[in-house]
Design an enzyme around this catalytic site. Structure first.
Site, short mmCIF file in Angstrom:
data_model
loop_
_atom_site.label_atom_id
_atom_site.label_comp_id
_atom_site.label_asym_id
_atom_site.label_seq_id
_atom_site.Cartn_x
_atom_site.Cartn_y
_atom_site.Cartn_z
N SER A 130 0.86 -1.19 0.00
CA SER A 130 0.00 0.00 0.00
C SER A 130 0.89 1.23 0.00
CB SER A 130 -0.88 0.01 1.25
OG SER A 130 -1.51 1.27 1.41
N TYR A 143 -2.79 -1.12 10.32
CA TYR A 143 -2.74 -1.35 8.86
C TYR A 143 -1.43 -0.81 8.29
CZ TYR A 143 -4.25 -1.35 3.94
OH TYR A 143 -4.35 -1.55 2.58
P1 NAD Z 1 -11.17 -6.67 -0.80
O1 NAD Z 1 -11.70 -6.54 0.57
O2 NAD Z 1 -12.09 -6.54 -1.95
O3 NAD Z 1 -10.34 -8.02 -0.96
C1 NAD Z 1 -9.58 -8.59 0.09
C2 NAD Z 1 -9.76 -10.10 0.03
O4 NAD Z 1 -8.94 -10.71 1.04
C3 NAD Z 1 -11.22 -10.50 0.31
O5 NAD Z 1 -11.73 -11.29 -0.75
C4 NAD Z 1 -11.13 -11.26 1.61
O6 NAD Z 1 -12.07 -12.33 1.75
C5 NAD Z 1 -9.68 -11.78 1.60
N1 NAD Z 1 -9.28 -12.10 2.96
C6 NAD Z 1 -9.25 -11.27 4.02
N2 NAD Z 1 -8.98 -11.95 5.15
C7 NAD Z 1 -8.83 -13.26 4.78
C8 NAD Z 1 -8.55 -14.44 5.50
N3 NAD Z 1 -8.37 -14.45 6.83
N4 NAD Z 1 -8.47 -15.60 4.81
C9 NAD Z 1 -8.65 -15.63 3.46
N5 NAD Z 1 -8.91 -14.53 2.73
C10 NAD Z 1 -9.02 -13.36 3.39
O7 NAD Z 1 -10.06 -5.53 -0.89
P2 NAD Z 1 -9.02 -5.16 -2.04
O8 NAD Z 1 -9.02 -3.68 -2.13
O9 NAD Z 1 -9.24 -5.97 -3.27
O10 NAD Z 1 -7.66 -5.59 -1.32
C11 NAD Z 1 -6.62 -6.32 -1.96
C12 NAD Z 1 -5.30 -5.82 -1.42
O11 NAD Z 1 -5.11 -4.46 -1.80
C13 NAD Z 1 -5.18 -5.84 0.10
O12 NAD Z 1 -3.92 -6.34 0.49
C14 NAD Z 1 -5.30 -4.37 0.48
O13 NAD Z 1 -4.67 -4.08 1.71
C15 NAD Z 1 -4.62 -3.73 -0.70
N6 NAD Z 1 -4.92 -2.31 -0.89
C16 NAD Z 1 -6.21 -1.91 -1.10
C17 NAD Z 1 -6.48 -0.55 -1.24
C18 NAD Z 1 -7.89 -0.04 -1.45
O14 NAD Z 1 -8.11 1.19 -1.38
N7 NAD Z 1 -8.86 -0.88 -1.73
C19 NAD Z 1 -5.44 0.38 -1.18
C20 NAD Z 1 -4.14 -0.07 -0.98
C21 NAD Z 1 -3.89 -1.42 -0.84
#
Ligand code: NAD
Length: 243
Positions: A130, A143
């Site tokens: 991130s 986080y």
């Molecule tokens: P999202 O919530 O849509 O996807 C995250 C996925 O991780 C979900 O499908 C969830 O079920 C899975 N997950 C969480 N805990 C779990 C567990 N204990 N066991 C198995 N699966 C688990 O969010 P996203 O935005 O697609 O996130 C993907 C990555 O991007 C993450 O690492 C997040 O930190 C990073 N990220 C997101 C953003 C944003 O603004 N959305 C910004 C920077 C980084």
């Protein structure tokens, strides 16, 4: 078809960015194993539903994928959770959840995947960190700390395993239009669509990222086009610095 003949494992495959990664890899020829708590409805060559907080599940996952697909050329450690609020509101459970999913799971999965990749002559690992892993944002210390840890792990592994032909890199997104972002607005009583419209105005490119904007950079890092990149932390932010 950059990934013809390649096999891949994607965590968080049911999430916003995860689904985009899986679609992109498969569209370009990869055979993909997906993992999440529920991967029903995700088209892929192998499905491994489970909880990344389960250490034994993570330890075994790359071997199970290699058995199912005859290898693991690409690993995308993409799953993540966000815990909000300053440190005085952070519970022990918040700490365990954030560090467990965002740091310990990728540590365990990479530890098990690297020997498999090394035996096959190389591979590529792409972690989803991130922008807050590069520079802290306010009021999310757990986080931020977890994303700084995965960024650091990326740099360490990128250096340590380059000699085995294994490239380890990370993307560092700012805001992405997924459930992770939208539920945060909902929790604060804001309408997600209105909140995103406001947020769009804060991005020099004029909009926050869609999942494909991030997945495309992940695919680049996983591909041979990034063959000379090891341990890179790549900001993908539409020109918006951390505030
Ligand atoms: P999202 O919530 O849509 O996807 C995250 C996925 O991780 C979900 O499908 C969830 O079920 C899975 N997950 C969480 N805990 C779990 C567990 N204990 N066991 C198995 N699966 C688990 O969010 P996203 O935005 O697609 O996130 C993907 C990555 O991007 C993450 O690492 C997040 O930190 C990073 N990220 C997101 C953003 C944003 O603004 N959305 C910004 C920077 C980084």
């Amino acid at each position: 078809m950059r990934f013809e003949g390649k096999t891949a494992l994607v965590t968080g495959a049911a999430g916003g960015i995860g689904q985009a990664i899986v679609r992109g890899l498969r569209a370009e020829g990869a055979r993909v194993a997906v993992t999440d708590r529920d991967t029903g409805g995700i088209e892929a060559e192998a499905h491994f539903d489970g909880d990344l907080l389960d250490g034994a599940f993570c330890d075994a996952l790359p071997g199970r994928v290699a058995d199912a697909l005859c290898g693991v050329d690409i690993l995308c450690n993409n799953a993540g959770v966000i815990t909000r609020g300053d440190i005085t509101t952070a519970s022990d459970a918040d700490y365990a959840l954030t560090m467990g999913v965002n740091v310990e799971a990728p540590f365990r999965i990479a530890r098990a995947a690297i020997p498999i990749m090394a035996a096959a002559g190389g591979g590529a690992i792409v972690n989803t960190a991130s922008c807050w892993g590069l520079q802290p944002g306010p009021n999310h210390p757990l986080y931020v700390m977890s994303k700084a840890a995965i960024a650091s792990l990326t740099e360490c592994l990128g250096r340590d395993h380059a000699h085995q032909g294994i490239r380890v890199n990370a993307v560092c997104p700012n805001e992405v239009n997924t459930s992770m972002l939208r539920t945060g607005f909902a929790v604060r009583g804001l309408d997600p669509d209105q909140a995103i419209a406001t947020l769009n105005a804060s991005v020099p490119l004029g909009r926050i990222a869609e999942p494909d904007d991030i997945a495309d950079v992940i695919l680049f890092l996983a591909s041979d086009a990034a063959r000379y990149m090891c341990g890179a932390l790549v900001p993908v932010n539409g020109g918006k610095p951390v505030v």
